[in-house]
Write an enzyme that holds these catalytic residues in place. Structure first.
Site, PDB file in Angstrom:
ATOM      1  CG  ASP B 320      -2.122  -0.984   0.976  1.00 48.87           C
ATOM      2  OD1 ASP B 320      -2.353  -1.387  -0.182  1.00 48.87           O
ATOM      3  OD2 ASP B 320      -2.779  -1.338   1.962  1.00 48.87           O
ATOM      4  N   GLY B 327       0.233   7.723   1.969  1.00 52.13           N
ATOM      5  CA  GLY B 327      -0.016   9.122   2.318  1.00 52.13           C
ATOM      6  C   GLY B 327      -1.093   9.743   1.444  1.00 52.13           C
ATOM      7  N   GLY B 406      -8.605   1.734  -1.266  1.00 47.32           N
ATOM      8  CA  GLY B 406      -9.721   0.983  -1.842  1.00 47.32           C
ATOM      9  C   GLY B 406     -10.770   0.700  -0.791  1.00 47.32           C
ATOM     10  CE1 TYR B 408      -9.028  -4.202   6.579  1.00 46.27           C
ATOM     11  CE2 TYR B 408      -9.085  -5.464   4.551  1.00 46.27           C
ATOM     12  CZ  TYR B 408      -9.162  -5.414   5.920  1.00 46.27           C
ATOM     13  OH  TYR B 408      -9.361  -6.552   6.635  1.00 46.27           O
ATOM     14  CG  ASP B 409     -11.788   2.896   5.833  1.00 42.19           C
ATOM     15  OD1 ASP B 409     -12.070   2.138   4.880  1.00 42.19           O
ATOM     16  OD2 ASP B 409     -12.343   3.989   6.008  1.00 42.19           O
ATOM     17  CG  HIS B 463      -7.023 -10.169   4.041  1.00 38.44           C
ATOM     18  ND1 HIS B 463      -8.351 -10.545   4.189  1.00 38.44           N
ATOM     19  CD2 HIS B 463      -6.866  -9.069   4.814  1.00 38.44           C
ATOM     20  CE1 HIS B 463      -8.958  -9.690   5.000  1.00 38.44           C
ATOM     21  NE2 HIS B 463      -8.070  -8.791   5.413  1.00 38.44           N
ATOM     22  CG  HIS B 465      -4.150  -6.193   7.116  1.00 34.80           C
ATOM     23  ND1 HIS B 465      -4.593  -5.344   6.145  1.00 34.80           N
ATOM     24  CD2 HIS B 465      -5.209  -6.977   7.425  1.00 34.80           C
ATOM     25  CE1 HIS B 465      -5.864  -5.587   5.882  1.00 34.80           C
ATOM     26  NE2 HIS B 465      -6.265  -6.581   6.638  1.00 34.80           N
ATOM     27  CB  ILE B 614      21.147   1.031  14.526  1.00 34.07           C
ATOM     28  CG1 ILE B 614      20.750   1.334  15.981  1.00 34.07           C
ATOM     29  CG2 ILE B 614      22.564   0.499  14.434  1.00 34.07           C
ATOM     30  CD1 ILE B 614      20.804   0.118  16.899  1.00 34.07           C
ATOM     31  CG  HIS B 624      -8.873 -10.102   8.656  1.00 31.86           C
ATOM     32  ND1 HIS B 624      -9.278  -8.842   8.328  1.00 31.86           N
ATOM     33  CD2 HIS B 624      -9.930 -10.642   9.326  1.00 31.86           C
ATOM     34  CE1 HIS B 624     -10.510  -8.634   8.756  1.00 31.86           C
ATOM     35  NE2 HIS B 624     -10.928  -9.716   9.351  1.00 31.86           N
TER      36      HIS B 624
END
Lengths: 672, 672
Positions: B320, B327, B406, B408-409, B463, B465, B614, B624
């Site tokens: 994403d 952003g 799309g 997903y929020d 899926h 995340h 570093i 999910h």
């Protein structure tokens, strides 16, 4: 005359109101014992043992809850007779522990069993106070204090359970360790090391005494946490905050029943385990009915082993529910800080050693939380000429207790969310348990000191916190199954897929207790309690998923004595068939127990658990390596886990919620 | 005359004020590009390529932040010249990707490199819109829609990145999948299965077309989530809530610098990754100085692979940040619901394809949170004749963005606590990605459908995340080390101890990148970034500890194409030496990338990381398995992790905080 009549009427009305309130309060069979019921128990028990009072001590009184079928049948027909009220009573009498059952309806002693197994009941505050006072008149101790050039009047001893380390014979004893309170109220940070006293509780006298080493007593400076004792520079200073509800609180309390949004549950309290949530049901808007989720849930045991094996420290492996009483360790909550301004408080009661009820004011609070979180949302901008934005803010309901077991403060939250989730929060704060040493800099340390140097002469000892929750889920009814949804990698064999792999869900229903013992972190899996007899319209099993929190595995050897006693933490998850007697994961008599009556032992029977009334046991754990940032009082370390609907609802249960009116506060400025 | 003078003075004062505001805003070298800077970039680039506009597209413009030594030296001497402003620009021109550096101070093009490697830059919304519009005039597609007896005007196609599946040659393409919006705005729940279109973005035409199968289009009923479209029964209805601050907001915003309580940090924004927190320092009350914690932190990449390997679905493995721009996917936040009443909002900008800046109003919000939590407390009742109770309520500061990629929020929170903790929160909500199938009941399913039946003809596909955070911690300075504190069981050998075991901390400083690759859950360990050159007075290394959140390991095979591209998730934790060019875990050109430029590849150099500047990379993951309760819009699933001071302070940094005035709200009733 007229005014007399009016007064009379007002009086009658008031009486009626009071009566209806009381009767409503009295009527739920899971209500904790009332002060008058405590007193009635005392009367009945003392009548049975007409000995001088000091020979009989009350160690525990709790509700002997009616059998589950009784409760369920009463619930299905609330006009039926309320099940009889009975109390479970543990007393000490003539060096023996008795388990009594007292019938409060008939005011009679139903049973009286002398407990012949290993281990002892909950400690009372009275006997701990008495034991703590013994050293001040004990000559060898006075000499030890003089030898250390300390003022006896500033020495304060506190009680530590002795545990069990393979002894064949045991007496009911408590260990004492002492502290120096000169110049601070945070005496826990001024240990007087090297002295260990063992008190025989039945004789209430010191039976063993050791003064084996001397270490500096850490300084008082920097230990006091009271605002009034702080010196500049001060800070940081966040601005104040206020929370209000223009439409008033959204919850209702009727006796011990609490209803809020789509939730209804019963809030009990027990001197051993603290708050007990019973009969939690969530209203299903589509089905227009309350649906059962949790029959009974509470913290069953709390195991806190320290990691210093040396002679004055090895025994520190505590069981806060079974030894000290997590419920009776609840403290009065402070409005506006312990709980927000919109909180409602509830008192709780436990029994004193003499059988007299002791009130803890504001032991529980209940409040609605709005933390600025989002319950659900979506912005849709793919449809031409309109941007759709639907957002629902999240408000939840929290029930809180703070229990202070000696130096440590535990913040225990039950949070109910409108989407059906129950979130169980744990906050660790308070004062660390420290050991006095000669060191003032880490460069000087050449041995394993079993902790972190927190201040001059002060080591914060490594330890764990394992909180084992009893969760008798009744998902849409009693008969439930425990399903492990293993997420497993599959290699594609079909050449038509450009993918080489994917994962899928391999579902396994635990048939026996053995199949439901889970150590988390090793596999990728989802754990779900389902009702195999209830399906959604689409055919999915209705269920609730356990979303684990901070995962910690015990690191003591399985054959080590404290771990044998705390064997219920060997797995993060266990499932047992419901058994009224299996409530307390560490056993009924935990003090000096030998691990013969723990969840780990019950589970060895490997009973069938498929499509049965089952209980889920989940342990949230924390390994704690202390840090200087936690001295002299520890910023809260938080953890938690969730029980989340999993195909429980046919669709999102908060889809049709009203967008809550989250309105500007009185001084809500918006910067440009 | 006098009034003219007054007016002039007012004007001058206003000008001065405006100027000082602007100059203050302009002066921080880490500020995101302003709209006028975007325009300047456009002008400079177009001047260099005086071709017709449609041949040159702007894919990304971001701040080319000055080198770290430059920033640090500027910070140590703020009167020195502000470092030059430069922009990093990615354009597409004649089927080639160019990486440009534009100097905004001198208005010149500094460098122009044609990128010859695999993969393509961020997608613009304009080209996605153009691609989405192609099917409606594409004859084969029109026939496919007719064949399905659907109205073309209700069909809406959306864009999906194609990934890479071993092709040797590749063109810059996008896949299209189509949906049916008839009767709902939640078209994502009405997929038109079986049709796959491939668009060549350089030619902007359909180059591949497949119509291979037909599945029912799920019904519109029950999919709309708008309040206005709901039918009774309604509920649940929590009461409203209000939050206010009698003393006003406790934070200050100066340009992009935010200061609150003991925190100060810079809040930037980037079209690829969203909010960027820079130069976060915490004020040490005892040392009377700001101490550095985090040089720069942001979500570097977000990997979302779906688990359906079939021909129309296998490619759905999204990145994403690098593909869609996390952003630029930020949405305007709704006051009172997305952020509480006390929030302050900030706009953000990204570049449109034509080089014109696009504003996202209210893309970020900043608010103080009071969730009813306790910062620290202790009740002391062991001291005779007094009960001591000290409690500090917790107020924190939250910075929030919501990005909608799309369906997903993602709710992304940065929470700063007065005790020095930074808590990173992730909330998943929005609409699930579903597949149309013939099934209307689970009984009919005899194959792996790769998901959960959520509604008639609707499978919610499994899926993951994975959110990979870039965390350039500078704990009290740049030179830091990564310490693994392994908690190890020790068998007691000393016969004097009744204990058989304990655990202790075996500390290991990672010398190389290899030693800092961590898969969590296998061992009990604490992960700490320390400054080996700065010690507390007692000699402990000052540090910050990573407290992980929801741990998920990738389940795709390491040799599978999406996992090669997403190999930065193979470990939960990585540490690399700071390298300005290593910002984006999935590489710079992620769309159709081949995994040649990921964190996993950089780390193979196995560089030294001890006592160096570093960067800590942490991936929070969620597997999910969709559930019906998440249809048609998903109640937020929350996760998060913490960076907590670990011997950073010599003692509790909030010991001397003022007890915040948490006062009753306007309608704060307290039930009896």
């Amino acid at each position: 005359m007229a005014s007399m009549l009016t007064l009379l009427m007002v009086f009658l009305l008031l009486s009626l109101y009071t009566f209806s309130l009381v009767s409503s309060h009295q009527h739920h069979p899971l209500d904790p014992l009332t002060p008058s019921e405590f007193t009635l128990v005392q009367t009945i028990v003392k009548k049975s043992y007409p000995t001088p009072n000091h020979n009989l001590t009350f160690q525990y009184i709790g509700l002997d809850e009616p059998d589950k079928p009784t409760i369920l049948s009463w619930l299905s027909n609330p006009d039926s007779t309320t099940p009889p009220r009975r109390a479970l009573v543990t007393i000490r009498l003539k060096k023996e522990s008795h388990d009594l059952i007292v019938d409060l309806t008939t005011s009679s002693l139903v049973s009286d069993n002398v407990y012949l197994g290993h281990g002892y009941p909950l400690l009372t505050f009275d006997e701990q106070d008495a034991a703590s006072a013994l050293p001040e008149t004990y000559e060898p101790f006075i000499k030890s204090i003089e030898k250390r050039r300390l003022n006896l009047s500033d020495v304060l001893c506190t009680t530590y359970t002795a545990g069990w380390y393979g002894e064949v014979e045991s007496k009911r004893v408590l260990n004492l360790q002492c502290y120096y309170k000169e110049g601070t109220i945070n005496f826990y940070l001024r240990p007087v090391e090297g002295i260990l006293l063992v008190v025989d509780l039945d004789e209430m006298k010191i039976v063993e005494y050791y003064d084996r080493s001397i270490a500096p007593v850490p300084k008082a400076q920097g230990t006091d946490y009271r605002a009034s004792m702080q010196k500049p520079p001060f800070g940081p200073h966040p601005n104040g905050a206020t929370f209000g509800q223009p439409d008033g609180p959204g919850f209702k309390i009727d006796g011990h029943n609490i209803s809020w949004a789509n939730w209804i549950f019963h809030l009990g309290f027990d001197q051993r385990v603290g708050p007990i949530i019973s009969l939690a049901s969530v209203y299903d808007v589509e089905k227009q009915t309350n649906r059962r989720v949790l029959y009974r849930g509470f913290i069953s045991e709390l195991f806190v082993p320290y990691m210093d094996p040396t002679e004055d420290w090895y025994y520190k492996t505590f069981f806060d529910c079974g030894e000290f009483g997590f419920g009776q360790s609840a403290v009065s909550l402070q409005p506006f800080t312990d709980c927000p301004a919109n909180a409602v408080f509830r008192d709780a009661y436990y029994v004193g050693q003499d059988g007299v009820p002791v009130k803890i004011s504001n032991a529980l609070c209940i409040f609605e939380r709005y933390a600025g979180n989002i319950m659900w949302r979506h912005t849709e901008s793919e449809i031409s000429d309109e941007v759709i934005r639907e957002v629902r803010a999240e408000v939840s309901l929290v029930v809180r207790m703070v229990a202070v077991v000696g130096n440590y403060d535990y913040i225990i939250d039950w949070e109910f969310k409108p989407d059906g989730t129950i979130k169980l929060g744990v906050g660790l704060t308070g004062v660390l348990e420290v050991k006095g040493v000669t060191y003032t800099h880490t460069d000087e340390i050449r041995e394993d000191v079993h902790g972190t140097l927190l201040a001059n002469n002060t080591i914060g000892i490594y330890h764990d916190h394992f909180l084992t929750y009893y969760l008798d889920l009744d998902v849409d009814g009693e008969a439930n199954s425990f399903v492990k949804n293993n997420l497993e990698t599959i290699r594609t064999t079909n050449q038509s897929s450009p993918r080489k792999s994917y994962w899928t869900v391999v579902s396994e229903t635990a048939k026996t207790e053995e199949e439901a013992r889970i150590q988390l972190g090793l596999n990728q899996l989802e754990l779900i309690v389902v009702n195999p007899n209830k399906k959604t319209k689409l055919g999915n099993n209705v269920g609730y998923r356990l979303i684990p929190g901070s995962v910690a595995h015990p690191l003591l050897s399985y054959d080590d004595y404290p771990q044998i006693r705390g064997a219920f933490t060997n797995n993060n998850v266990w499932v047992t068939p419901y058994n009224k007697s299996e409530k307390w994961a560490g056993g009924a008599f935990v003090d000096q127990s030998r691990g013969e009556d723990t969840l780990a032992v019950w589970s060895l029977r490997n009973r069938e658990i498929e499509n049965k009334d089952i209980v889920l046991w989940y342990t949230i754990g924390f390994h704690h390596v202390p840090s200087q940032d936690e001295f002299p009082v520890m910023p809260t370390l938080s953890g938690g886990f969730e029980l989340r609907p999993n195909n429980f609802f046919d669709s999102n249960p908060v889809l049709k919620t009203r967008a809550p009116s989250v309105v500007p506060g009185p001084n809500c400025t918006t910067q440009g």
